[in-house]
Design a protein around this motif. Structure first.
Motif: not given
Length: 759
Positions: A211-213, A389-396, A602-617
């Motif tokens: 998932x990308x969200x 179609x709606x540009x709804x990946x890689x957008x908050x 660190x409390x809560x850990x960390x988020x793995x990178x996700x190129x489509x979400x983070x960079x639209x790559x």
């Protein structure tokens, strides 16, 4: 005060039918949670345990993989999560005396509910060849038996190493390392049976099979489409996120063959207003015919393309590939065909379109209702088409959200539990450990069963889970398992798989999430990855159920030493003593885990990178997000037949049965029921309360029958029926799988009904 386990199986012949409920959670959920927890753990242990669930200094719930926010509630768990914790932290015990009193034939005749209620297994046990019951065995001898069988195989590919989604990152990494150092990629896992279709579709279209969200994205969305998912039972904490999104102005469309209470109204038990009134969630309900989702999303895509200004042309031009092919395929989409495929009316679809066009930030969530059909992969690709179609990946506030069902199923795949590993992963593994991993693909779940059936696999090792009950074609699967020379299950509690064995069998009891894990260097923790790519620690706080238990990493490490012997240069003993040494190796093999030990501290850990979400790559073969244009499919229904989907009750988590009620659907005291639309039932001559056999139809001509199901008239979509698994897994043909992903097609079975003769 904790209660004793049941001595006999409860009678399920006459389930009671109450009114369907139209809200989820609230005071009944609180009462049911406390009652169940106290029956298993007692009052004091209940408080001590539940207050640590999903806390930053506590343990990860062994149930679903829904993420936690930065700010945690004191009670950061749901009703079904509490049931999962209670069954693991139970005070009930299964000792060697239990096995002496219950031969294998007795266990095989018990229900999954009864087996699970007996409690935690306290010692390793062994079923010798020709014996009629398990007997206690030492850990040393257990590992010797595994080594004897594995080293006697003609090929490493005659061994299968199955993984359940409960397995920690550390244990999963060690298990795949052992399998590959041994010489096989036979690493089937529970993802093969659930979200394999999601991973296949997303890898092709956006380049990452996850998932990308994030949780924050859900809170910020304008529109959330929930398709083929019942969060009120399967992911109840998701309802809090949907409630928050609604409070922020989001609209929700639910797409499902059955109305589900959790998507109608959520009575949040953590607020006074929630308990009293609750929040309405769904704005538009699309009661779709089973298997019609691809047709629905293709028509929506056609309408978006035909609406001036609706396509995000800047995003499409810069970041996507294949738009013209989709546009051409969409142009031929026919309204009448879509209405037939979906069972929807034109006005409802147009309402959904209007909501999509009004949204700048859209998220689509889905689960097994989309992933377990023959055409699941093209269906999910069509979902991705809409978002592109709606540009709804890689957008908050926008993106894809496949909701995983088990607490670390996504993490296990990240750690390399996969029968078709990427060459880059194997290259990194080989460099780190100085081994030569096999490059040919291994067996997934379905192919593993076929290999056992055909005599091509002879040793089956399972890290958790309930393989026999979770898999399709029950009669075929059980017969295949009995052909194995050795079956081994790493488990906390009894289940059906322990009663369906090879020539020899072992049950190896392990620590649970709730248990303290102390090794030679001190107290340890493990890590997990949630459904949205967050990695964090998990620390149990209870004294283990027995001093004879080993942790999952310890079991794999000791097994590896016994099987691979002194020729292995992998420091298995060090891995058992200190899990930080495992994480150090993970950090050098798995992308995104650099500096693993420091970041997870660190409390809560960390988020793995996700190129489509983070960079639209988009790391696909084209270097862009890919539109696809597969032909639209949907199940064809012969006269006098219905489409059956298998599903869970509310007193169930995967194959674990906590009780015999399905409170939200009004079913109490039994599980052998089939829900049928009243109009269809009358046409078929099935009155409410009568009993019928369900018979599935498949091209091989084999009769697969589930006898003695009570008919319940229920507001399902027309032409559709529903019944619980694992009882109906007997109806799912082993060869009925999704194209590309090979996931069992458990959600679209063509069935007929035969009423047995009276008496």
């Amino acid at each position: 005060m904790a209660t004793k386990p049941p001595t006999g199986d409860p009678v399920q012949d006459a389930p009671r039918i109450d009114a369907v409920q139209h809200s989820a959670a609230g005071l009944p959920a609180v009462a049911h949670t406390l009652r169940t927890a106290q029956q298993q753990m007692g009052v004091r242990r209940t408080a001590r345990t539940l207050l640590k669930v999903n806390q930053k200094d506590g343990f990860d719930c062994p149930g679903c993989a829904w993420p936690e926010g930065e700010k945690r509630h004191t009670a950061e768990f749901c009703e079904n999560g509490a049931k999962a914790v209670a069954e693991e932290a139970t005070l009930r015990r299964v000792t060697p005396d239990f096995f002496a009193a219950h031969p294998l034939a007795d266990l095989a005749g018990r229900s999954g509910y009864w087996l699970g209620q007996q409690g935690r297994i306290t010692q390793p046990v062994y079923l010798p060849e020709g014996a009629d019951r398990y007997e206690a065995i030492t850990w040393e001898r257990a590992f010797e038996i595994i080594a004897e069988e594995l080293t006697a195989l003609t090929s490493p590919d005659e061994a299968l190493f199955y993984t359940s989604g409960r397995t920690s990152n550390e244990a999963a990494f060690l298990l795949q390392l052992l399998a590959r150092e041994y010489g096989t990629n036979n690493l089937p896992d529970c993802s093969n049976m659930c979200h394999e279709s999601s991973g296949s579709a997303l890898t092709e279209t956006i380049g990452v099979g996850k998932g990308s969200v994030s949780l924050e994205d859900l809170h910020q969305a304008d529109l959330i489409i929930v398709a083929g998912q019942n969060p009120g039972t399967n992911h109840p904490r998701m309802l809090s996120a949907l409630e928050k999104a609604k409070a922020g102005g989001a609209k929700i469309i639910s797409v499902n063959p059955l109305p589900e209470a959790g998507l109608e109204r959520f009575k949040n038990p953590q607020t006074a207003r929630g308990m009293l009134k609750g929040a309405a969630l769904t704005d538009l309900f699309l009661q779709i015919r089973i298997g019609g989702d691809q047709a629905l999303f293709r028509l929506l895509n056609k309408l978006v393309i035909e609406t001036d200004g609706a396509v995000d042309t800047a995003f499409v031009d810069e970041h996507t590939h294949g738009y013209d092919d989709l546009a051409e395929a969409a142009r031929t989409t026919d309204w009448d065909d879509t209405l037939t495929a979906t069972g929807l009316d034109r006005d409802t679809i147009e309402q959904a379109l209007a909501m999509i066009l009004a949204s700048e930030r859209t998220i689509v969530c889905w689960a097994m209702g989309l992933t377990q059909h023959k055409h699941s992969v093209p269906t999910i690709r069509e979902v991705v088409n809409l978002l592109l179609l709606r540009g709804s990946i890689g957008r908050p506030g926008a993106g894809v959200c496949p909701v995983r069902g088990h607490s670390n199923v996504q993490g296990d795949r990240t750690m390399g539990i996969f029968e078709r590993p990427a060459p880059a992963f194997l290259d990194a593994l080989d460099r780190e450990f100085g081994i030569t991993s096999p490059r040919h693909h291994g067996y997934d779940v379905v192919r593993s069963i076929q290999a056992l059936r055909d005599g091509d696999a002879k040793v089956f090792f399972a890290m958790g889970g309930n393989f026999v009950a979770a898999t399709p074609d029950t009669a075929v699967t059980e017969a295949a398992m009995r052909r194995a020379r050795l079956t081994v299950h790493v488990s906390t509690k009894l289940n059906r798989s322990h009663a369906v064995t090879g020539t020899r069998a072992l049950i190896l009891p392990t620590l649970g999430r709730t248990d303290k894990d102390v090794q030679a260097t001190g107290k340890q923790f493990v890590t997990v990855e949630d459904s949205m790519g967050m990695v964090h620690s998990s620390r149990g706080n209870l004294t283990p159920a027995s001093p004879h238990l080993l942790s999952e990493p310890a079991i794999v490490a000791r097994m590896a030493r016994a099987v691979l012997g002194p020729s292995s240069t992998t420091p298995w003993e060090d891995f058992e003593k200190d899990y930080a040494t495992i994480r150090d190796r993970i950090s050098r093999v798995v992308p995104g885990f650099e500096d693993f030990n420091n970041r997870v501290a660190r409390p809560g850990g960390f988020t793995l990178p996700h190129a489509p979400r983070d960079e639209r790559r988009f790391p696909t073969t084209t270097g862009k997000a890919n539109f696809t244009a597969a032909p639209v499919e949907y199940p064809q229904l012969p006269e006098g037949r219905l489409l059956l989907q298998t599903l869970r009750s509310h007193d169930q988590y995967n194959t674990t049965i906590y009780g015999l009620d399905d409170r939200y659907r009004g079913i109490r005291g039994g599980r052998r029921i089939v829900m049928i639309n009243p109009h269809d039932a009358r046409t078929l001559g099935l009155t409410d309360g009568t009993y019928t056999d369900i018979v599935s139809e498949w091209k091989d001509g084999t009769e697969r029958r589930a006898p003695g199901f009570r008919v319940v008239h229920y507001p399902t979509a027309r032409g559709c029926a529903a019944a619980y698994y694992p009882e109906t897994n007997v109806l799912v043909p082993l060869d009925a799988t999704a194209d590309t992903s090979n996931t069992p097609a458990s959600k679209s079975l063509v069935v007929r009904f035969e009423t047995p003769p009276a008496g």
